[in-house]
Design a protein around this motif. Structure first.
Motif, PDB file in Angstrom:
ATOM      1  N   ALA A  23      46.200  57.920  43.959  1.00 31.68           N
ATOM      2  CA  ALA A  23      47.019  57.113  43.046  1.00 31.68           C
ATOM      3  C   ALA A  23      47.264  55.727  43.629  1.00 31.68           C
ATOM      4  CB  ALA A  23      48.343  57.820  42.769  1.00 31.68           C
ATOM      5  N   ASP A  24      47.481  55.652  44.939  1.00 32.77           N
ATOM      6  CA  ASP A  24      47.651  54.346  45.584  1.00 32.77           C
ATOM      7  C   ASP A  24      46.378  53.513  45.474  1.00 32.77           C
ATOM      8  OD1 ASP A  24      50.316  54.515  46.380  1.00 32.77           O
ATOM      9  OD2 ASP A  24      49.829  55.496  48.287  1.00 32.77           O
ATOM     10  N   VAL A  25      45.216  54.136  45.650  1.00 24.71           N
ATOM     11  CA  VAL A  25      43.948  53.414  45.500  1.00 24.71           C
ATOM     12  C   VAL A  25      43.835  52.835  44.097  1.00 24.71           C
ATOM     13  CG1 VAL A  25      41.437  53.662  45.407  1.00 24.71           C
ATOM     14  CG2 VAL A  25      42.707  54.707  47.285  1.00 24.71           C
ATOM     15  N   GLU A  26      44.133  53.641  43.097  1.00 27.30           N
ATOM     16  CA  GLU A  26      44.049  53.176  41.705  1.00 27.30           C
ATOM     17  C   GLU A  26      44.958  51.973  41.472  1.00 27.30           C
ATOM     18  OE1 GLU A  26      42.300  54.109  39.062  1.00 27.30           O
ATOM     19  OE2 GLU A  26      41.417  56.046  39.601  1.00 27.30           O
ATOM     20  N   ARG A  27      46.173  52.026  41.992  1.00 28.57           N
ATOM     21  CA  ARG A  27      47.110  50.914  41.775  1.00 28.57           C
ATOM     22  C   ARG A  27      46.652  49.657  42.502  1.00 28.57           C
ATOM     23  NH1 ARG A  27      51.013  55.248  41.863  1.00 28.57           N
ATOM     24  NH2 ARG A  27      51.162  55.141  44.133  1.00 28.57           N
ATOM     25  N   ALA A  29      43.697  48.800  43.320  1.00 25.42           N
ATOM     26  CA  ALA A  29      42.445  48.284  42.770  1.00 25.42           C
ATOM     27  C   ALA A  29      42.660  47.400  41.546  1.00 25.42           C
ATOM     28  CB  ALA A  29      41.508  49.444  42.418  1.00 25.42           C
ATOM     29  N   THR A  30      43.871  47.369  41.004  1.00 21.11           N
ATOM     30  CA  THR A  30      44.140  46.505  39.835  1.00 21.11           C
ATOM     31  C   THR A  30      44.479  45.079  40.242  1.00 21.11           C
ATOM     32  OG1 THR A  30      46.509  47.041  39.782  1.00 21.11           O
ATOM     33  CG2 THR A  30      45.021  48.495  38.556  1.00 21.11           C
ATOM     34  N   TYR A  31      44.665  44.823  41.548  1.00 25.57           N
ATOM     35  CA  TYR A  31      45.083  43.506  42.013  1.00 25.57           C
ATOM     36  C   TYR A  31      43.922  42.740  42.630  1.00 25.57           C
ATOM     37  CZ  TYR A  31      49.847  45.386  41.705  1.00 25.57           C
ATOM     38  OH  TYR A  31      51.013  45.952  41.267  1.00 25.57           O
ATOM     39  N   ASP A  32      43.811  41.451  42.267  1.00 24.65           N
ATOM     40  CA  ASP A  32      42.922  40.540  42.987  1.00 24.65           C
ATOM     41  C   ASP A  32      43.617  40.176  44.291  1.00 24.65           C
ATOM     42  OD1 ASP A  32      40.449  40.010  41.723  1.00 24.65           O
ATOM     43  OD2 ASP A  32      41.504  38.956  40.113  1.00 24.65           O
ATOM     44  N   ARG A  33      43.128  40.725  45.398  1.00 21.86           N
ATOM     45  CA  ARG A  33      43.852  40.626  46.659  1.00 21.86           C
ATOM     46  C   ARG A  33      43.207  39.553  47.566  1.00 21.86           C
ATOM     47  NH1 ARG A  33      42.459  45.774  45.691  1.00 21.86           N
ATOM     48  NH2 ARG A  33      41.305  46.078  47.641  1.00 21.86           N
ATOM     49  N   ARG A 251      39.701  42.362  43.338  1.00 26.70           N
ATOM     50  CA  ARG A 251      39.690  43.640  42.640  1.00 26.70           C
ATOM     51  C   ARG A 251      38.267  43.990  42.198  1.00 26.70           C
ATOM     52  NH1 ARG A 251      40.314  40.346  38.087  1.00 26.70           N
ATOM     53  NH2 ARG A 251      39.521  41.302  36.164  1.00 26.70           N
ATOM     54  N   PRO A 252      37.872  45.260  42.138  1.00 29.55           N
ATOM     55  CA  PRO A 252      38.713  46.412  42.467  1.00 29.55           C
ATOM     56  C   PRO A 252      38.732  46.716  43.971  1.00 29.55           C
ATOM     57  CG  PRO A 252      36.633  47.160  41.562  1.00 29.55           C
ATOM     58  CD  PRO A 252      36.602  45.651  41.470  1.00 29.55           C
ATOM     59  N   SER A 253      37.594  46.514  44.661  1.00 31.79           N
ATOM     60  CA  SER A 253      37.503  46.768  46.115  1.00 31.79           C
ATOM     61  C   SER A 253      38.249  48.043  46.486  1.00 31.79           C
ATOM     62  CB  SER A 253      38.042  45.564  46.897  1.00 31.79           C
ATOM     63  OG  SER A 253      37.210  44.443  46.699  1.00 31.79           O
ATOM     64  N   ALA A 254      37.843  49.122  45.831  1.00 32.76           N
ATOM     65  CA  ALA A 254      38.548  50.386  46.002  1.00 32.76           C
ATOM     66  C   ALA A 254      38.336  50.980  47.389  1.00 32.76           C
ATOM     67  CB  ALA A 254      38.094  51.374  44.925  1.00 32.76           C
ATOM     68  N   ASN A 255      37.089  51.037  47.831  1.00 29.48           N
ATOM     69  CA  ASN A 255      36.839  51.557  49.170  1.00 29.48           C
ATOM     70  C   ASN A 255      37.078  50.493  50.232  1.00 29.48           C
ATOM     71  OD1 ASN A 255      36.167  54.379  49.211  1.00 29.48           O
ATOM     72  ND2 ASN A 255      34.367  53.875  47.979  1.00 29.48           N
ATOM     73  N   ASP A 256      36.858  49.229  49.896  1.00 30.07           N
ATOM     74  CA  ASP A 256      37.046  48.126  50.848  1.00 30.07           C
ATOM     75  C   ASP A 256      38.129  47.181  50.324  1.00 30.07           C
ATOM     76  OD1 ASP A 256      36.725  46.339  52.904  1.00 30.07           O
ATOM     77  OD2 ASP A 256      34.872  45.466  52.137  1.00 30.07           O
TER      78      ASP A 256
END
Length: 614
Positions: A23-27, A29-33, A251-256
C-alpha cells in the motif's frame, strides 16, 4: 514455505506486514519525486506519518536548501523544480500529430526542462543534422545523437527552444514506454521523451515543415527533505546502525525506489512489534532510519553530523521489490569494498540465505552476492573519510528501471517480504545482542571458505600471476575478517603505513573533502578529458564503479601499478589497461588524487582538504 533455521528470521517473517508495504508503494508511486519538488515534500510527509504509525520515535523532517550551491563539501544541492504543467503538441500541414501531457504520461517531460511563456510557445519542428536553422526550434534528435552528450551544448549555443527524442523501454507486454531524460539544472532547453512510434511521427512532421507547441510551467519554491527516525537502543554510548532508502525519482518509480522506502518502513514496524513482545528483542545499539534524495540527502546528513558519531554499520535498500520473473533481475546483496574488512558482509549473507531458504517456492527467484559497485547511498560510507561498513540490497538488472514501465504491478509481495525481513533481521543482529552461540563464528567460517573457493574458481581462468595474486589477496582479507571475529568490532580501523609494509616512493593519495563525489570530480576536468571519460562510462557504466574503487584505495600506501592490481582483486576481475589508465589519468588530472614522492615520516593518510565544488 519451509521454516528457517535462524530464529530471528523465523520470527520476523511473521512480523512483517506485506500488505502495508504494498500500500505504501502504491501511494508513493503517485508522486513525482524530483529531488527538490512539491511531490517529494508530499512523499516525505507520507513517510514521516507511516514511520510514526509504525512506532518509530523522534520522527523528523529536515529541510535543506535547493539552490544548486555547494553546501555539503563538493556536493551541490538540487535545484527546486516541480512541473506544474508540461504539454507538447507536434503537428504538420499534411495532418498527423503527437500530443503529450505529463499529467497523464509519466516520464514524458525531461527533468529540469526550462519553462515557457505561460500561454505556451509555438516553434518550428526541425530534424537535427538536416541543415535547418536550430534557433528557436524544437529539434528532433535520434537517440544515438542524444546519447553523445555534447549535442545539448550545440542546441543551447544555437538558441534552440528544446528537443524531443526517444529513450524506449519495452514492458513485458511488448509495449514501448518512455525512458528518463535528465537535463542540467541550469539548462535553457525544454525536452520531452517520446516512444519510438511517436518519434517516427515527429520525423515525418519535421520533414513536412511542422510545428511544435510547448507549454511548461514550473514551481521553484520547494526545499529538499530528509526524513529520519529512531528505534532506540539500550546503550546510547554505542554507534547506531543506519537503515537508508532513497525517496526520489519521477512517478511511478515503484521499484526504484518506492519499494526500498516501503521495505524500510516495513522492517521498522516489524522490529517495533518484536520489541513489544519481550526484552529479548531490545537492541543494544539504536537503529536510525533515513529517507531522502539519493546521494544528496545522505551527503547533507553526514555534513550536518560532522564532528559527531558515525554509524557502526549501514544497510541501504534500493530497488528491493522486483518481481524477478517480470523484471529479469535476481536479488543482489552488494558487499562493502574488501579494502574495509568487516563482519557485516558475512552477517548479511547469513541473513539473506536464511530468508531465501525459508521462502523458497517454485519460480520464486534467486539471490547472489556482488562486489562493491557504489551506485547508491551506501557508496558514501566507503569513502576513506567515513569508512563504515555498508551493504546494499538491490535488483540492479531490472529491465524497467528509469522508465515509465516501473509501475507497482512489477513489485512482488514475496520479494518485499524477503527484503523487509532480511533488513529487519540484519539491523537487529548488527544492533545486538547478535547471533547467539556459535552461529556467528559458523557464518563467518562459511563465508571465508566461500570466498576462497570463489577465488580459486576465478583464478583458474586467468593469467597465472594474476590468479596467484587474487588468491593471496583473498587469503589476506579473510584473515582480517577472522581477526575481527576474535575482537568483536564491526569493522577495522585503517592500518598504519608500517602495518602495510614499505611505503612506495610515488604513492597515490586521496585529496578531496568529504565523501567522494565523482560527478564533481568529472566537472573539474578539462573538456577533452571529461568528454573521453564520459564516453567510456556511457558505453559501459561498470567503468564508473572501477573509477570509484580506484579512488577510495588511493590511501598513500600504494603506487599506480599496485593500486590497479588491488582494485582488480577487489572487483574479482583483471582490468583492461587502456581504459584503466584513462581513469587514473583523469583522477590525477583533476587533482583529486595526487602522486608524489613521500617525505620521511609523513603519514600515508592525509587530513581532508577544503576542496569545494566548481
Amino acid at each position: 514455505m519451509s521454516r528457517p533455521a535462524d530464529p530471528v528470521v523465523a520470527y520476523l517473517l511473521d512480523a512483517v506486514r506485506t500488505a502495508e508495504m504494498l500500500a505504501d508503494v502504491e501511494r508513493l508511486a503517485t508522486y513525482d519525486r524530483y529531488q527538490a519538488s512539491q511531490g517529494l515534500a508530499r512523499a516525505a510527509d507520507l513517510v514521516a506519518a507511516s514511520a510514526e504509525s509504525a512506532g518509530v520515535t523522534g520522527v523528523d523532517i529536515q529541510w535543506y536548501p535547493a539552490d544548486g550551491a555547494a553546501h555539503w563539501w563538493t556536493f551541490r544541492s538540487p535545484v527546486a523544480w516541480t512541473p506544474i504543467h508540461a504539454s507538447l503538441r507536434l503537428s504538420g500541414p499534411g495532418g498527423g500529430s503527437v500530443d503529450i501531457d505529463h499529467d497523464t504520461e509519466p516520464f514524458s517531460v525531461a527533468t529540469y526542462s526550462a519553462p515557457t511563456a505561460p500561454e505556451g510557445t509555438v516553434a518550428p519542428l526541425v530534424r537535427h543534422g538536416c541543415g535547418a536553422p536550430l534557433g528557436g526550434a524544437v529539434v528532433v534528435l535520434e537517440r544515438a545523437t542524444y546519447l553523445e552528450g555534447d549535442v545539448l551544448t550545440t542546441l543551447a549555443e544555437a538558441g534552440a527552444l528544446g528537443f524531443v527524442t526517444d529513450t524506449p523501454w519495452r514492458d513485458d507486454a511488448g509495449t514501448a514506454r518512455r525512458g528518463r531524460i535528465e537535463l542540467p539544472p541550469d539548462t535553457g532547453l525544454a525536452a520531452f521523451s517520446l516512444t519510438p512510434a511517436e518519434l517516427d511521427v515527429a520525423r515525418a512532421l519535421a520533414d513536412a515543415g511542422g510545428t511544435a507547441r510547448v507549454r511548461i510551467s514550473v514551481d521553484r519554491s520547494a526545499a529538499m527533505p530528509v526524513v529520519s527516525g529512531l528505534l532506540p537502543g539500550t546503550d546510547q554510548g554505542l554507534d547506531e546502525i543506519w537503515l537508508t532508502a532513497h525517496l526520489c525519482h519521477p512517478r511511478p518509480s515503484a521499484n526504484d525506489n518506492a519499494s526500498g522506502v516501503a521495505a524500510a518502513l516495513g522492517a521498522a514496524a516489524a522490529l517495533r512489534r518484536a520489541q513489544r513482545d519481550g526484552p529479548r528483542w531490545q537492541n543494544t545499539r539504536g537503529i536510525r532510519l533515513f529517507w531522502g534524495p539519493e546521494f544528496l540527502g545522505m551527503a547533507a546528513t553526514l555534513h550536518a553530523n560532522r564532528g559527531g558519531r558515525l554509524p557502526g554499520a549501514v544497510l541501504n535498500l534500493d530497488m528491493v521489490g522486483e518481481d524477478q520473473t517480470r523484471c529479469e533481475s535476481p536479488f543482489v546483496l552488494e558487499r562493502p569494498p574488501d579494502c574495509h574488512p568487516s563482519l557485516l558482509a558475512p552477517l548479511a549473507e547469513h541473513v539473506v540465505g536464511a530468508v531465501f531458504a525459508a521462502t523458497a517456492v517454485p519460480r520464486g527467484g534467486t539471490w547472489r552476492t556482488a562486489e562493491f559497485d557504489g551506485f547508491s547511498d551506501h557508496a558514501l560510507f566507503a569513502d576513506p573519510s567515513v569508512r563504515r561498513p555498508a551493504v546494499q540490497f538491490c535488483h540492479p538488472a531490472d529491465r524497467f528501471n528509469h522508465s515509465a514501465a516501473d509501475t507497482p504491478d512489477k513489485v512482488s509481495a514475496l520479494e518485499m517480504l524477503r527484503s523487509a525481513t532480511a533488513a529487519a533481521a540484519l539491523a537487529h543482529l548488527a544492533a545486538g545482542p547478535g547471533i547467539p552461540g556459535s552461529a556467528l563464528p559458523d557464518a563467518v567460517e562459511r563465508w571465508c571458505r566461500a570466498q576462497r573457493t570463489e577465488a580459486d574458481r576465478i583464478a583458474a581462468g586467468q593469467d597465472e600471476r594474476w590468479g596467484a595474486g587474487l588468491r593471496a589477496h583473498v587469503a589476506q582479507t579473510t584473515a582480517a575478517v577472522r581477526a575481527l571475529l576474535r575482537s568483536a568490532p564491526l569493522t577495522q580501523k585503517p592500518p598504519s603505513a608500517a602495518a602495510q609494509g614499505a611505503v612506495p616512493q610515488r604513492p597515490l593519495r586521496a585529496d578531496w573533502a568529504g565523501p567522494l563525489n565523482l560527478r564533481a570530480m568529472q566537472q573539474s576536468l578539462p573538456d577533452g578529458t571529461r568528454s573521453r571519460l564520459a564516453g567510456l562510462i556511457a558505453a559501459d557504466k561498470s567503468w564508473l564503479s572501477v573509477l570509484f574503487n580506484l579512488a577510495i584505495r588511493a590511501d598513500g600506501s600504494t603506487d599506480r601499478r599496485t593500486l590497479v592490481e588491488k582494485t582488480s582483486f577487489g572487483l574479482r576481475r583483471p582490468l583492461d589497461p587502456e581504459p584503466t589508465d584513462l581513469l587514473l589519468d583523469a583522477l590525477l588530472e583533476s587533482g583529486w588524487v595526487t602522486e608524489s614522492p613521500i617525505t620521511q615520516g609523513a603519514s600515508p593518510f592525509p587530513s581532508p582538504t577544503t576542496r569545494t565544488a566548481n
